[in-house]
Enzyme design. Structure first.
Site, PDB file in Angstrom:
ATOM      1  CD1 TRP A  59       4.020   1.855  -5.775  1.00  0.00           C
ATOM      2  CD2 TRP A  59       4.809   1.254  -7.772  1.00  0.00           C
ATOM      3  NE1 TRP A  59       3.336   2.417  -6.839  1.00  0.00           N
ATOM      4  CE2 TRP A  59       3.756   2.110  -7.998  1.00  0.00           C
ATOM      5  CE3 TRP A  59       5.412   0.805  -8.953  1.00  0.00           C
ATOM      6  CZ2 TRP A  59       3.424   2.572  -9.316  1.00  0.00           C
ATOM      7  CZ3 TRP A  59       5.395   1.120 -10.055  1.00  0.00           C
ATOM      8  CH2 TRP A  59       4.076   2.067 -10.422  1.00  0.00           C
ATOM      9  CG  MET A  86      -1.681   1.392   1.253  1.00  0.00           C
ATOM     10  SD  MET A  86      -2.982   1.278   2.862  1.00  0.00           S
ATOM     11  CE  MET A  86      -1.692   1.778   4.195  1.00  0.00           C
ATOM     12  CG  ASN A  87       1.766   3.931  -3.128  1.00  0.00           C
ATOM     13  OD1 ASN A  87       1.819   2.650  -3.746  1.00  0.00           O
ATOM     14  ND2 ASN A  87       1.675   5.069  -3.795  1.00  0.00           N
ATOM     15  CG  ASP A  88      -0.024   7.880  -2.786  1.00  0.00           C
ATOM     16  OD1 ASP A  88       1.187   7.499  -2.118  1.00  0.00           O
ATOM     17  OD2 ASP A  88       0.103   8.517  -3.925  1.00  0.00           O
ATOM     18  CD1 TRP A 136       7.172   8.285  -2.515  1.00  0.00           C
ATOM     19  CD2 TRP A 136       7.284   6.278  -3.080  1.00  0.00           C
ATOM     20  NE1 TRP A 136       5.701   8.064  -3.236  1.00  0.00           N
ATOM     21  CE2 TRP A 136       6.000   6.517  -3.338  1.00  0.00           C
ATOM     22  CE3 TRP A 136       7.707   4.892  -3.280  1.00  0.00           C
ATOM     23  CZ2 TRP A 136       4.947   5.744  -3.810  1.00  0.00           C
ATOM     24  CZ3 TRP A 136       6.689   4.065  -3.550  1.00  0.00           C
ATOM     25  CH2 TRP A 136       5.615   4.278  -3.743  1.00  0.00           C
TER      26      TRP A 136
HETATM   27  C1  FRU Z   1       2.776   9.640  -4.503  1.00  0.00           C
HETATM   28  C2  FRU Z   1       2.438   8.745  -6.003  1.00  0.00           C
HETATM   29  C3  FRU Z   1       1.698   9.515  -6.870  1.00  0.00           C
HETATM   30  C4  FRU Z   1       0.941   8.287  -7.667  1.00  0.00           C
HETATM   31  C5  FRU Z   1       0.985   7.221  -6.946  1.00  0.00           C
HETATM   32  C6  FRU Z   1       1.524   5.939  -7.562  1.00  0.00           C
HETATM   33  O1  FRU Z   1       3.250   8.634  -3.615  1.00  0.00           O
HETATM   34  O2  FRU Z   1       3.701   8.811  -6.612  1.00  0.00           O
HETATM   35  O3  FRU Z   1       1.865  10.609  -7.592  1.00  0.00           O
HETATM   36  O4  FRU Z   1      -0.101   8.659  -8.166  1.00  0.00           O
HETATM   37  O5  FRU Z   1       2.110   7.287  -5.682  1.00  0.00           O
HETATM   38  O6  FRU Z   1       1.296   4.912  -6.667  1.00  0.00           O
END
Ligand code: FRU
Length: 624
Positions: free
Chosen positions: A169, A143-145, A405
């Site tokens: 990712w 999971m990110n954003d 990141w």
């Molecule tokens: C931010 C980002 C966004 C993009 C997403 C991709 O962390 O880089 O700009 O939409 O992650 O996972």
């Protein structure tokens, strides 16, 4: 069918004469190795899932459920070459007699072919020591954003950047969790899946209470970026008529492409702008944010850009948000705030969140400050991609992703990777003639306080130590206190375990800083991982090694000048692998990951250079 059975290798004599390919079989699965790196998996009476063995250091293979439809999408899966780190479930068609899965870019001798199996169940019992107890995490996968945050009919929807096929990712989907109280989350199926237009990058969701888009009154409308090498970064929409559970992609996608062919053009934030009676969209466009407006959410007109040269330089703008808030609680004095997530640019390296306060006339945003002024929403290293819920009335609640990141793909968990920080309530306050935004833990967090240990009030000249802070401490608690430094030059708390691992939070009155030091917090070097890079990537998302000494084992700090008085109110939240500090109701917020190898259960209150007062020190055991 759940047990892992050794693969029965068909002898050459059994191979069909028609195939030059090598064929292997196990119960209801026939593997046809078409060539060295392409395998067709023929399945009879499919169970619910094909369980795919993942090895994080393998290159990405291509796994596609082949239904003959040109829209069939191959997912990138790091299938095990030598041995499996874990399994991920790959859904098979329900009720079908047979199914075909085509797997490319994986050697026919790889270990995965012996390990692959079918199952009707997938076990999500936690296997990670560092899984937080009260923060939101995905049950498994990456999971990110947080994105598409929206409130409707008593439910908070938390969509998020999700890879269901591994804890690194890739394969961006919108994962989905819902909650009634921002704390207890139900995990639902991913709401929007990667498709042939690209990864489903970040974006936003609005409640279409005017039926402007024609998909039904109160439909949830999602705006996201489709990202691929082939099509670039383009804005798309999808709608839901079932309370956000499933979305239908709009057949007219994309709805917006960059007018100047920009490569970085993403993360659409949509909101209703009352004075113009229109929907507005902000898109991060390389090093600025671009405003658009629309009546039907499908045709978007460019209005203006903001941000070139603003804030920390150089940077990359991502994940915008734009909120209007009263200043010092005065409803007659409101200001607009542009939230800008930048990567890199963090004071301490990597990604971070800055914001700009100003005015908006419906076309242009004008910042109150000079371009070189940077205001930070959080002063830790693990606070990124922060955006706010829509449709929450006067309340503005944001959710940050709690990582950076620089090392997000490397943190020491396996079953899942990625945590959301506590939801935060945003507000504006004036300090020394400047307007700042406070980010305080949302009030819902208080409901987690299950047991209180009252340590009282005391003065400290050197140190006061409390061992066994909480009985049977599981590593999930909050500390609350008032600190009056008096004539001390340095005053604070140290949280430690029997191994001497510790995180220290202190006020350094000489430099005028609030500091959180995780230099010796536990594991500070998670090692390198040779995550091979593939196409359709974003360089910064696939960082595979860092300089831990500089990038992780460090202290972060915030200026104490953001606070008002001579006494500082601290709320400190600990949850297995994170420490979040809020000073004076969020005037300072500081969010950092830490990986102690056992729970911190000793509290030391200390002062240097004088006597300091600690008031109403409390430890709360927190649980859901
Ligand atoms: C931010 C980002 C966004 C993009 C997403 C991709 O962390 O880089 O700009 O939409 O992650 O996972």
């Amino acid at each position: 069918m759940n047990a892992r059975k050794p693969l029965f290798l068909l002898s050459a004599a059994l191979m069909s004469a028609a195939f030059t390919a090598c064929v292997q079989t196990k119960e209801n699965i026939r593997l046809e190795h078409v060539n060295d790196t392409t395998t067709i998996v023929h399945i009879q009476n499919p169970s619910k899932y094909l369980l795919l063995p993942v090895q994080e250091t393998s290159a990405e293979g291509k796994v596609k459920l082949d239904t003959g439809n040109p829209a069939d999408m191959a997912m990138d899966v790091r299938l095990a070459v030598d041995s499996a780190d874990y399994f991920v479930p790959f859904e098979l068609p329900e009720g079908a007699d047979e199914a075909t899965v085509v797997i490319g870019k994986v050697n026919k001798n790889a270990a995965c072919w012996n390990l692959i199996e079918m199952s009707d169940t997938f076990d999500v019992t936690n296997t990670d020591y560092y899984r937080p107890l009260y923060h939101h995490t995905p049950l498994y996968g990456w999971m990110n954003d947080a994105n598409g945050l929206v409130y409707q009919d008593g439910e908070y929807h938390l969509y998020y950047q999700y890879n269901p096929y591994g804890s690194l990712w890739g394969n961006m989907h919108w994962g989905h969790s819902v909650s009634k109280d921002l704390m207890h989350w139900d995990h639902l199926k991913p709401a929007i899946a990667r498709d042939t237009l690209g990864h489903i990058f970040s974006g936003s969701v609005v409640v279409d209470n005017k039926n402007s888009a024609g998909f039904g009154k109160d439909a949830l409308i999602a705006f996201y970026t489709s990202a691929s090498d082939e099509h670039g970064q383009i804005q798309c929409m999808a709608y839901s008529n079932d309370k956000g559970r499933t979305y239908t992609k709009y057949e007219g996608n994309p709805i917006l492409t960059p007018f100047d062919g920009l490569k970085d053009f993403r993360d659409p934030k949509v909101f209703w702008y009352e004075p113009a009676q229109k929907w507005y969209m902000i898109v991060s466009a390389d090093k600025e944010m671009r405003f658009y407006s629309s009546s039907d959410m499908k045709e978007w007109k460019y209005l203006s850009g903001f941000g070139k040269g603003y804030g920390v330089q150089p940077n990359q703008f991502e994940c915008p948000d734009f909120v209007q808030l009263p200043v010092d609680g005065d409803p007659n004095k409101k200001k607009w705030v542009m939230i800008v997530n930048i990567n890199p640019g963090c004071l301490f390296g990597g990604s971070a969140t800055e914001y700009f306060v100003g005015d908006f006339d419906g076309t242009t945003f004008v910042c109150d400050n000079k371009p070189e002024t940077t205001k930070w929403l959080d002063f830790g290293k693990d606070h990124y991609a922060t955006v706010c819920f829509s449709n929450t009335g006067d309340r503005v609640v944001a959710v940050p992703w709690m990582s950076n990141w620089q090392y997000a793909n490397l943190t020491p968990t396996k079953q899942f990777r990625g945590i959301n920080a506590l939801p935060r309530e945003l507000s504006l306050y004036t300090q020394n003639g400047e307007i700042y935004m406070a980010a305080n833990a949302a009030k819902e967090v208080q409901a987690l306080r299950k047991e209180t240990r009252d340590l009282g009030s005391f003065e400290v000249e050197k140190e006061q130590i409390t061992d066994n802070l909480l009985a049977d401490n599981k590593g999930a608690y909050e500390l609350e206190m008032d600190i009056t430094p008096g004539n001390a030059s340095k005053v604070g708390i140290e949280l430690s375990n029997a191994k001497g691992e510790h995180t220290t939070i202190y006020l350094d009155l000489k430099s005028g800083r609030a500091v959180m030091d995780r230099t010796e917090s536990g594991i500070t070097d998670f090692g390198k991982k040779a995550v091979p890079h593939e196409k359709e990537t974003h360089d910064h998302r696939k960082t595979n090694s860092i300089n831990y000494k500089d990038d992780f084992a460090l202290a972060t700090w915030a200026p104490l000048s953001l606070c008002a008085g001579k006494t500082y109110h601290l709320n400190v939240f600990v949850d297995k692998c994170s420490v979040e500090l809020f000073v004076d109701g969020g005037r300072i917020a500081m969010t950092n990951l830490v990986f102690p190898t056992e729970v911190y259960n000793t509290l030391k209150c200390f002062a240097e250079g004088g006597k300091a007062a600690f008031g109403q020190v409390k430890a709360y055991r927190l649980s859901l």
